[in-house]
Design a protein around this motif. Sequence first.
Motif, PDB file in Angstrom:
ATOM      1  N   LEU A  61       1.840  10.042   7.214  1.00 50.13           N
ATOM      2  CA  LEU A  61       0.507  10.646   7.230  1.00 50.13           C
ATOM      3  C   LEU A  61       0.195  11.338   5.905  1.00 50.13           C
ATOM      4  CD1 LEU A  61       0.370  12.151  10.845  1.00 50.13           C
ATOM      5  CD2 LEU A  61      -0.941  10.211   9.966  1.00 50.13           C
ATOM      6  N   VAL A  62       1.199  11.989   5.315  1.00 52.64           N
ATOM      7  CA  VAL A  62       0.989  12.598   3.996  1.00 52.64           C
ATOM      8  C   VAL A  62       0.694  11.504   2.971  1.00 52.64           C
ATOM      9  CG1 VAL A  62       2.030  13.960   2.138  1.00 52.64           C
ATOM     10  CG2 VAL A  62       2.476  14.564   4.522  1.00 52.64           C
ATOM     11  N   GLY A  63       1.476  10.432   3.013  1.00 47.63           N
ATOM     12  CA  GLY A  63       1.255   9.316   2.101  1.00 47.63           C
ATOM     13  C   GLY A  63      -0.122   8.710   2.266  1.00 47.63           C
ATOM     14  N   LEU A  64      -0.570   8.564   3.517  1.00 47.18           N
ATOM     15  CA  LEU A  64      -1.905   8.014   3.773  1.00 47.18           C
ATOM     16  C   LEU A  64      -2.994   8.915   3.213  1.00 47.18           C
ATOM     17  CD1 LEU A  64      -1.673   6.589   7.415  1.00 47.18           C
ATOM     18  CD2 LEU A  64      -2.155   5.303   5.319  1.00 47.18           C
ATOM     19  N   HIS A  65      -2.795  10.224   3.331  1.00 47.30           N
ATOM     20  CA  HIS A  65      -3.789  11.158   2.792  1.00 47.30           C
ATOM     21  C   HIS A  65      -3.993  10.917   1.296  1.00 47.30           C
ATOM     22  CE1 HIS A  65      -5.942  14.901   1.927  1.00 47.30           C
ATOM     23  NE2 HIS A  65      -5.112  15.055   0.904  1.00 47.30           N
ATOM     24  N   PHE A  66      -2.903  10.822   0.561  1.00 46.60           N
ATOM     25  CA  PHE A  66      -3.020  10.632  -0.888  1.00 46.60           C
ATOM     26  C   PHE A  66      -3.516   9.228  -1.242  1.00 46.60           C
ATOM     27  CE2 PHE A  66      -0.214  14.322  -0.781  1.00 46.60           C
ATOM     28  CZ  PHE A  66      -0.789  15.111  -1.767  1.00 46.60           C
ATOM     29  N   LEU A  67      -3.170   8.259  -0.411  1.00 44.77           N
ATOM     30  CA  LEU A  67      -3.658   6.903  -0.640  1.00 44.77           C
ATOM     31  C   LEU A  67      -5.164   6.834  -0.427  1.00 44.77           C
ATOM     32  CD1 LEU A  67      -3.019   3.883  -1.173  1.00 44.77           C
ATOM     33  CD2 LEU A  67      -2.734   3.632   1.314  1.00 44.77           C
ATOM     34  N   LEU A  68      -5.654   7.509   0.601  1.00 48.02           N
ATOM     35  CA  LEU A  68      -7.066   7.450   0.950  1.00 48.02           C
ATOM     36  C   LEU A  68      -7.927   8.345   0.061  1.00 48.02           C
ATOM     37  CD1 LEU A  68      -6.655   7.586   4.827  1.00 48.02           C
ATOM     38  CD2 LEU A  68      -7.261   5.577   3.479  1.00 48.02           C
ATOM     39  N   ARG A  69      -7.427   9.528  -0.255  1.00 50.20           N
ATOM     40  CA  ARG A  69      -8.241  10.484  -0.998  1.00 50.20           C
ATOM     41  C   ARG A  69      -8.154  10.305  -2.513  1.00 50.20           C
ATOM     42  NH1 ARG A  69     -10.434  10.209   2.477  1.00 50.20           N
ATOM     43  NH2 ARG A  69     -10.608  11.424   4.378  1.00 50.20           N
ATOM     44  N   ARG A  70      -7.006   9.877  -2.996  1.00 52.44           N
ATOM     45  CA  ARG A  70      -6.826   9.778  -4.448  1.00 52.44           C
ATOM     46  C   ARG A  70      -6.414   8.379  -4.896  1.00 52.44           C
ATOM     47  NH1 ARG A  70      -3.385  15.355  -5.726  1.00 52.44           N
ATOM     48  NH2 ARG A  70      -4.743  16.789  -4.580  1.00 52.44           N
ATOM     49  N   GLN A  71      -6.379   7.451  -3.937  1.00 53.60           N
ATOM     50  CA  GLN A  71      -5.889   6.098  -4.220  1.00 53.60           C
ATOM     51  C   GLN A  71      -4.516   6.180  -4.888  1.00 53.60           C
ATOM     52  OE1 GLN A  71      -8.723   3.325  -5.896  1.00 53.60           O
ATOM     53  NE2 GLN A  71     -10.457   4.481  -5.086  1.00 53.60           N
ATOM     54  N   GLY A  72      -3.716   7.118  -4.391  1.00 49.50           N
ATOM     55  CA  GLY A  72      -2.384   7.342  -4.948  1.00 49.50           C
ATOM     56  C   GLY A  72      -1.368   6.375  -4.368  1.00 49.50           C
ATOM     57  N   VAL A  73      -1.358   5.164  -4.897  1.00 52.48           N
ATOM     58  CA  VAL A  73      -0.451   4.135  -4.395  1.00 52.48           C
ATOM     59  C   VAL A  73       1.001   4.567  -4.560  1.00 52.48           C
ATOM     60  CG1 VAL A  73       0.327   1.752  -4.682  1.00 52.48           C
ATOM     61  CG2 VAL A  73      -2.113   2.300  -4.852  1.00 52.48           C
ATOM     62  N   VAL A  74       1.335   5.109  -5.732  1.00 56.39           N
ATOM     63  CA  VAL A  74       2.719   5.514  -5.998  1.00 56.39           C
ATOM     64  C   VAL A  74       3.142   6.628  -5.042  1.00 56.39           C
ATOM     65  CG1 VAL A  74       4.287   6.515  -7.698  1.00 56.39           C
ATOM     66  CG2 VAL A  74       2.598   4.819  -8.419  1.00 56.39           C
ATOM     67  N   THR A  75       2.261   7.610  -4.848  1.00 52.01           N
ATOM     68  CA  THR A  75       2.569   8.710  -3.933  1.00 52.01           C
ATOM     69  C   THR A  75       2.764   8.194  -2.514  1.00 52.01           C
ATOM     70  OG1 THR A  75       1.219  10.180  -5.299  1.00 52.01           O
ATOM     71  CG2 THR A  75       1.833  10.977  -3.114  1.00 52.01           C
ATOM     72  N   PHE A  76       1.903   7.277  -2.101  1.00 52.30           N
ATOM     73  CA  PHE A  76       2.033   6.673  -0.768  1.00 52.30           C
ATOM     74  C   PHE A  76       3.379   5.972  -0.619  1.00 52.30           C
ATOM     75  CE2 PHE A  76       1.523   2.733   1.762  1.00 52.30           C
ATOM     76  CZ  PHE A  76       1.387   3.317   3.015  1.00 52.30           C
ATOM     77  N   LEU A  77       3.777   5.224  -1.633  1.00 49.65           N
ATOM     78  CA  LEU A  77       5.049   4.509  -1.579  1.00 49.65           C
ATOM     79  C   LEU A  77       6.228   5.480  -1.535  1.00 49.65           C
ATOM     80  CD1 LEU A  77       4.322   1.610  -4.087  1.00 49.65           C
ATOM     81  CD2 LEU A  77       4.554   1.429  -1.602  1.00 49.65           C
ATOM     82  N   VAL A  78       6.132   6.566  -2.297  1.00 45.80           N
ATOM     83  CA  VAL A  78       7.208   7.561  -2.305  1.00 45.80           C
ATOM     84  C   VAL A  78       7.379   8.162  -0.918  1.00 45.80           C
ATOM     85  CG1 VAL A  78       7.876   9.855  -3.143  1.00 45.80           C
ATOM     86  CG2 VAL A  78       7.059   8.130  -4.753  1.00 45.80           C
ATOM     87  N   PHE A  79       6.269   8.558  -0.295  1.00 48.18           N
ATOM     88  CA  PHE A  79       6.364   9.162   1.043  1.00 48.18           C
ATOM     89  C   PHE A  79       6.779   8.127   2.092  1.00 48.18           C
ATOM     90  CE2 PHE A  79       4.086  12.765  -0.786  1.00 48.18           C
ATOM     91  CZ  PHE A  79       4.696  13.820  -0.126  1.00 48.18           C
ATOM     92  N   SER A  80       6.423   6.876   1.892  1.00 48.00           N
ATOM     93  CA  SER A  80       6.850   5.824   2.821  1.00 48.00           C
ATOM     94  C   SER A  80       8.365   5.628   2.757  1.00 48.00           C
ATOM     95  CB  SER A  80       6.132   4.504   2.505  1.00 48.00           C
ATOM     96  OG  SER A  80       4.741   4.631   2.696  1.00 48.00           O
ATOM     97  N   VAL A  81       8.909   5.668   1.540  1.00 47.50           N
ATOM     98  CA  VAL A  81      10.364   5.551   1.387  1.00 47.50           C
ATOM     99  C   VAL A  81      11.059   6.768   1.997  1.00 47.50           C
ATOM    100  CG1 VAL A  81      12.261   5.481  -0.283  1.00 47.50           C
ATOM    101  CG2 VAL A  81      10.242   4.044  -0.621  1.00 47.50           C
TER     102      VAL A  81
END
Length: 356
Positions: free
Chosen positions: A149-169
């Motif tokens: 959910l944290v990763g999704l927030h950054f992916l959706l709000r900032r298009q933070g693909v790298v951040t999303f991947l980090v939180f997914s891992v």
Amino acid sequence: MTPYWLILGIGIIGSLFERPRVLSTRVPVLPVMIFAMVIIALFVGLRYQIGTDWYTYLVYYVDVSRLDIRGAVEYGDPAYTLLNWLSSRLDFHIWFVNLACAIIFCAGLYVFASGQTRPWLTLTASIPYLIIAVAMGYTRQSAAIGLVLVGLHFLLRRQGVVTFLVFSVLAATMHKSALMIVPIALAPLVWRKWWAIPLGLAVGAAGYFLLLRDELSALFDLYIASEYDSAGALIRVGLTAVPAAIFVAASSRMRMPVVEREIWLSLSLFSLAMVPAVLLSPSTTAIDRLGLYLIPVQLITISRIPDLLGGSEASSKTALFACLAYCAGIQFAWFSVGAYTYAWVPYYNYLQIWLR
């Protein structure tokens, strides 16, 4: 059963008094909601003998407590096993592990909900199933979902693909199944950000070799070859499929950035595909576990309905009441006809034991 309704009541009251917020890239500070999340974290994390897998986790804890740190890391999902190992070395108990996972889950849920136009309604939509059934029944997966959910927030709000991947891992270190959400969420970005393809492949390969390689065969044997089934899987998949169908039908009217809409559309379409999958799959458990990571589709759709149908203040309030009634109805049905309600009722908390 009363404690569960009190938790839902907190969400309902908050939903009735909130006003739609303007979306922001930052995580807002909502003091009252943070206080509510602390209560929920204690409610979930300090539960005592609640959930069908309570004793399974207890056996897991005892097994890990007998290992050294290296053996604990190699025993299973590394972050979760390390929590168990640390708790045993500190002479705590399973409550420490559950509380730590509950804090991770609630922090992730707060970050995600606070980033929506109606944070309290988003929270309320999560209570009947995501909080009560999932967070209190699937400890490892709940912590993984919180990180997703944290990763999704950054992916959706900032298009933070790298951040999303980090939180997914990081989520995969709690439960390896969390990596399954990555290709579904990133699919809409492939044509917009070509570099997301090699980056996603690199993360996927790293996740496979570090987390999945040694267990993929065992997972296949457990969930597929053995035709392992989960009772009520179709109902649980349906809980996400219905909001997913609403989102797909009304996606063009959803007030959100184009990229965000495309990501939710991808997740919603996949949620709908889960219905025939659970009917045709030799293992409903495999589909059921994947479905846990699609629950955010429920939250985003329900939280947007009052504004979607609210042409006027009166119609918006009517839609809000309908959403709250729906949440209450789901919880009532779960406790009334659920096959595993006995494992949740009556509710016990470690505080009741410590304060005797």
